[in-house]
Design a protein around this motif. Structure first.
Motif, PDB file in Angstrom:
ATOM      1  N   SER A  59       0.999  -1.161  -0.004  1.00  0.00           N
ATOM      2  CA  SER A  59       0.151   0.040   0.019  1.00  0.00           C
ATOM      3  C   SER A  59       0.752   1.446   0.067  1.00  0.00           C
ATOM      4  O   SER A  59       2.175   1.246   0.225  1.00  0.00           O
ATOM      5  CB  SER A  59      -0.893   0.058   1.241  1.00  0.00           C
ATOM      6  N   GLN A  61       0.735   3.732   2.142  1.00  0.00           N
ATOM      7  CA  GLN A  61       1.146   3.743   3.543  1.00  0.00           C
ATOM      8  C   GLN A  61       2.267   2.984   3.805  1.00  0.00           C
ATOM      9  O   GLN A  61       3.319   3.437   4.493  1.00  0.00           O
ATOM     10  CB  GLN A  61       0.055   3.554   4.591  1.00  0.00           C
ATOM     11  N   GLU A 115      -1.796  14.461   7.567  1.00  0.00           N
ATOM     12  CA  GLU A 115      -2.357  13.242   7.263  1.00  0.00           C
ATOM     13  C   GLU A 115      -2.543  12.081   8.317  1.00  0.00           C
ATOM     14  O   GLU A 115      -3.095  11.472   8.622  1.00  0.00           O
ATOM     15  CB  GLU A 115      -1.586  12.458   5.971  1.00  0.00           C
ATOM     16  N   THR A 116      -1.473  12.522   9.288  1.00  0.00           N
ATOM     17  CA  THR A 116      -1.446  11.428  10.674  1.00  0.00           C
ATOM     18  C   THR A 116      -2.813  11.762  11.574  1.00  0.00           C
ATOM     19  O   THR A 116      -2.995  10.944  12.304  1.00  0.00           O
ATOM     20  CB  THR A 116      -0.134  11.865  11.224  1.00  0.00           C
ATOM     21  N   ARG A 118      -5.452  12.103  10.318  1.00  0.00           N
ATOM     22  CA  ARG A 118      -6.659  11.144   9.834  1.00  0.00           C
ATOM     23  C   ARG A 118      -6.450   9.804   9.885  1.00  0.00           C
ATOM     24  O   ARG A 118      -7.346   9.024   9.726  1.00  0.00           O
ATOM     25  CB  ARG A 118      -6.945  11.515   8.397  1.00  0.00           C
ATOM     26  N   THR A 119      -5.363   9.608  10.053  1.00  0.00           N
ATOM     27  CA  THR A 119      -4.776   8.074   9.866  1.00  0.00           C
ATOM     28  C   THR A 119      -3.737   7.645  11.063  1.00  0.00           C
ATOM     29  O   THR A 119      -2.396   7.880  10.943  1.00  0.00           O
ATOM     30  CB  THR A 119      -3.959   7.683   8.627  1.00  0.00           C
ATOM     31  N   GLU A 121      -2.709   5.208  12.495  1.00  0.00           N
ATOM     32  CA  GLU A 121      -1.577   4.235  12.524  1.00  0.00           C
ATOM     33  C   GLU A 121      -0.311   4.685  11.885  1.00  0.00           C
ATOM     34  O   GLU A 121       0.901   4.270  11.963  1.00  0.00           O
ATOM     35  CB  GLU A 121      -1.940   2.845  11.823  1.00  0.00           C
ATOM     36  N   LEU A 122      -0.712   5.697  10.838  1.00  0.00           N
ATOM     37  CA  LEU A 122       0.460   6.254  10.102  1.00  0.00           C
ATOM     38  C   LEU A 122       1.397   7.128  10.965  1.00  0.00           C
ATOM     39  O   LEU A 122       2.452   7.053  11.106  1.00  0.00           O
ATOM     40  CB  LEU A 122      -0.039   7.128   8.784  1.00  0.00           C
TER      41      LEU A 122
END
Length: 198
Positions: A59, A61, A115-116, A118-119, A121-122
């Motif tokens: 992916s 990510q 972005e982190t 929203r995500t 785990e990232l």
């Protein structure tokens, strides 16, 4: 007699292909951001087939975390012992500027930071490869100062790490003011004073 072939299974990836994909990913990321970046577009930009990308990472990510981690591992911050707290603090600030002073790097860092949110785990994965090594380097600055007797042993280390890292990173990522010699000199004095009270 035919030459014996090596077993096909875990074939090693060509480093030149990985390097091309890495460069394409960072270029693409700087131009359009993580949310719009696709692995297919990275493959096209790198001049490789989609399979070459998907064989390496499942992916985008996973690709981002792996490639950022590879770059960061090759650029672990080292702060030479300058013999004084002020010297070490300034040395640490110089390392941050050297690693994040490029506008393109700042643009990527800011985009990925957003972005982190929203995500998660990232964010967790990037914390391990980006933030934690920098906090470890900052902790070495504090430990040396404590050993020299420049800072008290009861120092709030977490607060001290925040003081060393956050002001300059915030300035580089979010402010438009210049980070020049005069600014770094003033910031060093302010951080040293703050650490004395931490």
């Amino acid at each position: 007699m035919p030459t014996e072939r090596k077993p096909a299974g875990a074939a090693a990836f060509q480093e030149s292909v990985t390097a091309a994909i890495t460069a394409a990913m960072f270029d693409h990321l700087a131009e359009i951001g993580y949310a719009r970046m696709t692995m297919d577009a990275v493959a096209r930009r790198a001049g490789v087939g989609k399979a070459a990308v998907y064989r390496r990472w499942p992916s985008k990510q996973a690709m981002l975390i792996d490639r950022v981690g590879a770059v960061m591992r090759g650029n672990l911050p080292e702060v030479p012992d300058a013999g004084s707290l002020a010297g070490d603090v300034r040395g640490f600030l110089d390392v941050i500027v050297a690693q994040t002073g490029d506008p393109r790097t700042r643009r990527i860092a800011l985009d990925v930071l957003v972005e982190t949110t929203r995500t998660p785990e990232l964010g967790t994965a990037l914390h391990d490869v980006v933030a934690e090594p920098r906090r470890t380097a900052a902790a070495a600055v504090l430990s040396r100062a404590v050993d020299r007797g420049e800072l008290r042993r009861g120092l709030d280390r977490e607060l001290g790490l925040d003081l060393l890292i956050s002001p300059l990173v915030m300035r580089l990522l979010f402010a438009t003011g210049e980070v020049d010699e005069a600014y770094l000199t003033r910031l060093t004095a302010v951080i040293v004073a703050g650490l004395d009270a931490a």
